[in-house]
Design an enzyme around this catalytic site. Structure first.
Site, PDB file in Angstrom:
ATOM      1  N   VAL A  84       0.846  -1.200  -0.027  1.00 18.20           N
ATOM      2  CA  VAL A  84       0.093   0.085  -0.019  1.00 18.20           C
ATOM      3  C   VAL A  84       0.945   1.231   0.084  1.00 18.20           C
ATOM      4  CG1 VAL A  84      -1.908  -1.130   1.024  1.00 18.20           C
ATOM      5  CG2 VAL A  84      -0.190  -0.132   2.317  1.00 18.20           C
ATOM      6  N   SER A  85       0.422   2.415  -0.299  1.00 19.02           N
ATOM      7  CA  SER A  85       1.176   3.462  -0.565  1.00 19.02           C
ATOM      8  C   SER A  85       1.194   4.365   0.624  1.00 19.02           C
ATOM      9  CB  SER A  85       0.635   4.431  -1.692  1.00 19.02           C
ATOM     10  OG  SER A  85       0.644   3.682  -2.946  1.00 19.02           O
TER      11      SER A  85
END
Length: 167
Positions: free
Chosen positions: A9-10
């Site tokens: 995930v960012s």
């Protein structure tokens, strides 16, 4: 067959748990023994990621036979980087399976599909970057303060887009 799972995930506000749970269920359905789950919280534009690096070391050392990912853009946002990863996995006789975008990197057709999805992931990254820059420019032009890349790291602000571009 031993499988590794890679999730990404960012941002800290996001949680890779959905990807992990989905891939664990996918592995179970295929009868894979999960060796390890590698999860990064970092932008996909960054090639060197702690857990991805660890995964590649384990792949080199033949700790698993197949890598499971939820979506191709979770592995990377740059086609050259994705190709580099897949080519190394091929050299080490490790397959790549994407749960939501089915392709098989061991076939010519699968390689073509992989490259198309990789190009789309890179295109999507560029669109996000363009929208971010446009939004920043618009905000500054209406008098809002924003941060440029250097100032985000230092915590400073700038007032005008034009001044930012002169540096």
């Amino acid at each position: 067959m031993k499988a590794a799972i890679y999730c990404r995930v960012s941002t800290e506000e996001q949680d890779p748990k959905h990807q992990e749970d989905s891939l664990l269920e996918f592995a179970k359905g295929r009868g894979y023994d999960v060796y390890k789950i590698y999860s990064d919280v970092i932008s996909g534009t960054i090639d060197s990621r702690p857990k991805l690096n660890e995964l590649m070391i384990d792949a080199y050392n033949k700790k698993f036979e197949v890598l499971l990912i939820w979506k191709l853009d979770r592995l990377g946002r740059s086609l050259p980087h994705l190709l580099d990863i897949v080519n190394k996995l091929k050299q080490w006789n490790i397959g790549l399976i994407c749960q939501t975008q089915p392709f098989d990197t061991t076939s010519s057709t699968g390689n073509l599909i992989f490259q198309i999805f990789g190009a789309i992931a890179e295109f999507e990254r560029n669109l996000i970057s363009d929208r971010t820059k446009l939004g920043l420019k618009r905000a500054i032009n209406v008098g809002k303060r924003g941060k440029d890349k250097k100032q985000r790291k230092k915590g400073g602000y700038y007032l005008r887009y034009q001044k930012h571009n002169e540096n």
